[in-house]
Design a protein around this motif. Structure first.
Motif, PDB file in Angstrom:
ATOM      1  N   LEU A  90      39.981  15.717  43.280  1.00 61.24           N
ATOM      2  CA  LEU A  90      38.673  15.065  43.133  1.00 61.24           C
ATOM      3  C   LEU A  90      37.544  16.024  43.497  1.00 61.24           C
ATOM      4  O   LEU A  90      36.560  16.174  42.775  1.00 61.24           O
ATOM      5  N   ILE A  91      37.709  16.693  44.636  1.00 60.49           N
ATOM      6  CA  ILE A  91      36.649  17.590  45.101  1.00 60.49           C
ATOM      7  C   ILE A  91      36.543  18.814  44.192  1.00 60.49           C
ATOM      8  O   ILE A  91      35.448  19.261  43.865  1.00 60.49           O
ATOM      9  N   ALA A  92      37.705  19.358  43.802  1.00 60.94           N
ATOM     10  CA  ALA A  92      37.685  20.551  42.948  1.00 60.94           C
ATOM     11  C   ALA A  92      36.970  20.239  41.638  1.00 60.94           C
ATOM     12  O   ALA A  92      36.154  21.030  41.163  1.00 60.94           O
ATOM     13  N   LYS A  93      37.211  19.069  41.078  1.00 57.44           N
ATOM     14  CA  LYS A  93      36.563  18.726  39.801  1.00 57.44           C
ATOM     15  C   LYS A  93      35.048  18.591  39.983  1.00 57.44           C
ATOM     16  O   LYS A  93      34.279  19.075  39.175  1.00 57.44           O
ATOM     17  N   THR A  94      34.647  17.941  41.086  1.00 57.18           N
ATOM     18  CA  THR A  94      33.203  17.783  41.334  1.00 57.18           C
ATOM     19  C   THR A  94      32.524  19.144  41.415  1.00 57.18           C
ATOM     20  O   THR A  94      31.520  19.386  40.752  1.00 57.18           O
ATOM     21  N   PHE A  95      33.075  20.033  42.219  1.00 54.36           N
ATOM     22  CA  PHE A  95      32.429  21.338  42.397  1.00 54.36           C
ATOM     23  C   PHE A  95      32.510  22.170  41.123  1.00 54.36           C
ATOM     24  O   PHE A  95      31.603  22.939  40.824  1.00 54.36           O
ATOM     25  N   LEU A 113      34.630  28.262  42.773  1.00 61.74           N
ATOM     26  CA  LEU A 113      35.068  29.501  42.102  1.00 61.74           C
ATOM     27  C   LEU A 113      35.176  29.279  40.594  1.00 61.74           C
ATOM     28  O   LEU A 113      34.729  30.109  39.803  1.00 61.74           O
ATOM     29  N   LEU A 114      35.750  28.148  40.231  1.00 59.24           N
ATOM     30  CA  LEU A 114      35.888  27.855  38.800  1.00 59.24           C
ATOM     31  C   LEU A 114      34.515  27.744  38.146  1.00 59.24           C
ATOM     32  O   LEU A 114      34.301  28.208  37.030  1.00 59.24           O
ATOM     33  N   TYR A 115      33.565  27.115  38.882  1.00 59.42           N
ATOM     34  CA  TYR A 115      32.218  26.961  38.329  1.00 59.42           C
ATOM     35  C   TYR A 115      31.568  28.335  38.110  1.00 59.42           C
ATOM     36  O   TYR A 115      30.944  28.597  37.101  1.00 59.42           O
ATOM     37  N   SER A 116      31.765  29.239  39.100  1.00 60.89           N
ATOM     38  CA  SER A 116      31.122  30.545  39.013  1.00 60.89           C
ATOM     39  C   SER A 116      31.773  31.441  37.967  1.00 60.89           C
ATOM     40  O   SER A 116      31.098  32.160  37.255  1.00 60.89           O
ATOM     41  N   PHE A 117      33.113  31.422  37.902  1.00 57.77           N
ATOM     42  CA  PHE A 117      33.780  32.417  37.063  1.00 57.77           C
ATOM     43  C   PHE A 117      34.420  31.864  35.794  1.00 57.77           C
ATOM     44  O   PHE A 117      34.787  32.640  34.917  1.00 57.77           O
ATOM     45  N   ALA A 118      34.581  30.549  35.723  1.00 61.08           N
ATOM     46  CA  ALA A 118      35.321  30.062  34.560  1.00 61.08           C
ATOM     47  C   ALA A 118      34.626  28.915  33.840  1.00 61.08           C
ATOM     48  O   ALA A 118      35.245  28.223  33.054  1.00 61.08           O
ATOM     49  N   GLY A 148      28.657  22.352  40.443  1.00 59.50           N
ATOM     50  CA  GLY A 148      28.288  23.671  40.958  1.00 59.50           C
ATOM     51  C   GLY A 148      27.200  23.541  42.000  1.00 59.50           C
ATOM     52  O   GLY A 148      26.514  22.525  42.084  1.00 59.50           O
ATOM     53  N   ALA A 149      27.035  24.549  42.818  1.00 60.52           N
ATOM     54  CA  ALA A 149      26.058  24.454  43.897  1.00 60.52           C
ATOM     55  C   ALA A 149      24.633  24.640  43.383  1.00 60.52           C
ATOM     56  O   ALA A 149      23.694  24.043  43.887  1.00 60.52           O
ATOM     57  N   LEU A 156      40.368  19.149  51.274  1.00 60.66           N
ATOM     58  CA  LEU A 156      38.944  19.007  50.949  1.00 60.66           C
ATOM     59  C   LEU A 156      38.280  20.374  50.799  1.00 60.66           C
ATOM     60  O   LEU A 156      37.616  20.663  49.802  1.00 60.66           O
ATOM     61  N   VAL A 157      38.513  21.229  51.803  1.00 59.79           N
ATOM     62  CA  VAL A 157      37.879  22.561  51.788  1.00 59.79           C
ATOM     63  C   VAL A 157      38.431  23.388  50.629  1.00 59.79           C
ATOM     64  O   VAL A 157      37.680  24.005  49.866  1.00 59.79           O
ATOM     65  N   LEU A 158      39.763  23.379  50.470  1.00 65.79           N
ATOM     66  CA  LEU A 158      40.377  24.145  49.386  1.00 65.79           C
ATOM     67  C   LEU A 158      39.876  23.669  48.027  1.00 65.79           C
ATOM     68  O   LEU A 158      39.610  24.469  47.134  1.00 65.79           O
ATOM     69  N   GLY A 159      39.724  22.343  47.899  1.00 65.36           N
ATOM     70  CA  GLY A 159      39.227  21.770  46.648  1.00 65.36           C
ATOM     71  C   GLY A 159      37.813  22.261  46.360  1.00 65.36           C
ATOM     72  O   GLY A 159      37.495  22.662  45.236  1.00 65.36           O
ATOM     73  N   ALA A 160      36.954  22.256  47.389  1.00 68.40           N
ATOM     74  CA  ALA A 160      35.558  22.685  47.202  1.00 68.40           C
ATOM     75  C   ALA A 160      35.512  24.163  46.812  1.00 68.40           C
ATOM     76  O   ALA A 160      34.788  24.553  45.890  1.00 68.40           O
ATOM     77  N   VAL A 161      36.312  24.983  47.499  1.00 70.19           N
ATOM     78  CA  VAL A 161      36.310  26.425  47.216  1.00 70.19           C
ATOM     79  C   VAL A 161      36.834  26.667  45.790  1.00 70.19           C
ATOM     80  O   VAL A 161      36.223  27.402  45.005  1.00 70.19           O
ATOM     81  N   THR A 162      37.951  26.025  45.455  1.00 68.21           N
ATOM     82  CA  THR A 162      38.521  26.200  44.118  1.00 68.21           C
ATOM     83  C   THR A 162      37.512  25.783  43.049  1.00 68.21           C
ATOM     84  O   THR A 162      37.290  26.503  42.067  1.00 68.21           O
ATOM     85  N   GLY A 163      36.877  24.623  43.261  1.00 68.75           N
ATOM     86  CA  GLY A 163      35.907  24.121  42.285  1.00 68.75           C
ATOM     87  C   GLY A 163      34.726  25.072  42.145  1.00 68.75           C
ATOM     88  O   GLY A 163      34.295  25.401  41.034  1.00 68.75           O
TER      89      GLY A 163
END
Ligand code: ASP
Length: 458
Positions: free
Chosen positions: A214-219, A29-34, A223-224, A20-27
């Motif tokens: 699921l979480i990575a895609k949401t984030f 990061l992707l939102y911010s940089f990619a 994005g925050a 869950l945490v890794l997914g949120a962080v990955t998502g």
């Protein structure tokens, strides 16, 4: 031995939490940089994350209809012929209605205090009304009528839970009544139920991968920052959800079942995490039944009856979102609510909660019914759509916790609760509330073993 078991169980919770945490962080990061990179969006976010995340949800959905049907038939057949059936059925439905009404009252009260929609600059938020075209605006009489299946196979094909439940309950009661005369059919349902539980165990092995994606895609998509204008709405919903769990449920647990609320939460936490990640009460049914039986100590017969029922008709988290959303939208549009409107909101939202299917986003769709009951603009839903994924995850976790709390209380009052299991740090290994010597493995332990083996190999 005890320590090993405890360690195994801890490792499952940790693995899902980690995913869950890794997914949120990955998502994030992707939102911010990619987010500008078409390749990342196409192949990673909408490719790998989408396929693996949705694949996992589909696997769980695949189990739901046959599992709910068989487990309800078996649960009702077991207790249907007994005197406690009326007490258990009446008790659980009464508690479900009570907790939903309390949830709504709290939601309306706190959102009057925090005023989430006051001063909101509507033009600052992107309006997207297209998605609402597909919304099914069922009226209250239709919602009530839809409980009776016209054709149960059609209901199964469409995944309409309420009519399926009604049919399963009737079949279960009749099996209980006819007893030995229909032993073959009864055995069939019970054995098919075992097959579905086994299948659940297999599907659960890929849960961490599904949760991560699921979480990575949401984030990566939301994005925050997108949440900033809606922060007050989001925080109000979260505040009431927390109050519902920590105050309402814990009080009910303590006064109704005399068990430690903290111990309950600790044991139940993996189920909440699972509901949070999948956004679906229905998908959580198998794990919820399993945990109620093996960790909390509720008899399998009661849990198989009350948990699928609750996943369909008891949606306290969804009701909270709807209560706060109504006040938020009325304030954002400057349309004041009269006292009678609050009563109407409570009544309609309780019915909406019964009619809400335990799958992602449906609560938002049912909000149209609540909004139109008090004359608020349905387009208001587009205001909160952007943050609904996050809200949905949290409310689903509360929805299934409510089912478990009410189930525990009703089981306790009907002699279907084994406190020694609740107090034990190890899981009950034997199926169906009996105590045979042949202990069977369960979802959590099997998964934990898998991970330990993978760890060792690595
Ligand atoms: N996702 C919720 C559930 O499955 C329903 C909803 O509120 O949308 O319980």
């Amino acid at each position: 031995m005890e320590n090993t078991k405890k360690k195994k169980k801890m490792s499952l919770t940790t693995v899902i939490l980690l995913a869950l945490v890794l997914g949120a962080v990955t998502g994030a990061l992707l939102y911010s940089f990619a987010s500008g990179s078409a390749g990342v969006q196409k192949y990673v976010v909408n490719g790998v994350f989408y396929v693996l995340g949705q694949g996992f949800i589909r696997l769980m959905q695949m189990l739901v209809i046959p599992l709910v049907f068989c487990s309800l038939v078996c649960g009702t057949a077991q207790i249907g012929g007994t005197k406690s059936f009326g007490r258990i059925g009446g008790g659980i439905i009464g508690l479900y209605l009570l907790t939903t009404t309390l949830a709504l009252t709290l939601a309306l009260f706190f959102s009057r205090l925090t005023k989430p929609g006051v001063g909101l600059n509507l033009s600052a938020i992107q309006m997207s009304t297209e998605k609402l075209q597909t919304v099914d605006r069922s009226s209250i009489p239709d919602t009530l009528l839809n409980i009776i299946p016209k054709n149960v196979f059609e209901s199964m094909a469409n995944g309409d839970m309420l009519p399926i439940i009604v049919f399963a309950l009737i079949v279960g009661v009749i099996i209980g009544k006819l007893g030995d005369k229909v032993q073959t059919v009864s055995n069939f349902f019970s054995q098919f139920n075992d097959i579905m539980m086994e299948m659940t165990m297999m599907v659960m092995k890929v849960a961490p991968i599904g949760v991560f994606c699921l979480i990575a895609k949401t984030f990566a998509t939301v994005g925050a920052r997108a949440m900033a204008p809606l922060l007050k709405y989001l925080l109000t919903v979260l505040l009431v959800l927390v109050i519902q769990v920590l105050v309402v449920y814990m009080t009910i647990l303590w006064t109704g079942a005399r068990v430690s609320p903290f111990r309950f939460l600790k044991k139940f936490f993996p189920v909440m995490l699972f509901a949070f990640s999948t956004d679906s009460s229905n998908a959580t049914i198998p794990l919820n039944i399993e945990t109620m039986e093996k960790d909390i100590g509720v008899s399998r017969d009661v849990a198989s009856f009350t948990i699928p029922l609750g996943a369909t008709i008891n949606m306290d988290g969804t009701a909270i979102m709807q209560g706060v959303a109504v006040v938020f939208i009325s304030q954002a549009y400057g349309i004041p609510l009269r006292p009678i409107d609050y009563v109407t909101v409570i009544l309609t939202a309780v019915i909406a909660s019964i009619g809400t299917a335990g799958i992602p986003t449906v609560g938002l769709v049912m909000l149209t019914m609540v909004l139109s009951s008090v004359g608020l603009p349905i387009e208001g839903i587009s205001l909160i759509m952007g943050v609904d994924r996050i809200v949905d995850m949290c409310r689903t976790a509360v929805n299934i916790t409510g089912d478990a709390v009410c189930t525990t209380v009703v089981a306790k009052h009907n002699g279907q609760f084994d406190k020694s299991i609740f107090l034990s740090d190890t899981r009950r290994e034997e199926p169906n509330g009996s105590h045979p010597d042949n202990a069977e493995t369960d979802i959590v332990d099997t998964m934990a073993e898998e991970f330990e083996e993978t760890d060792k190999k690595a």
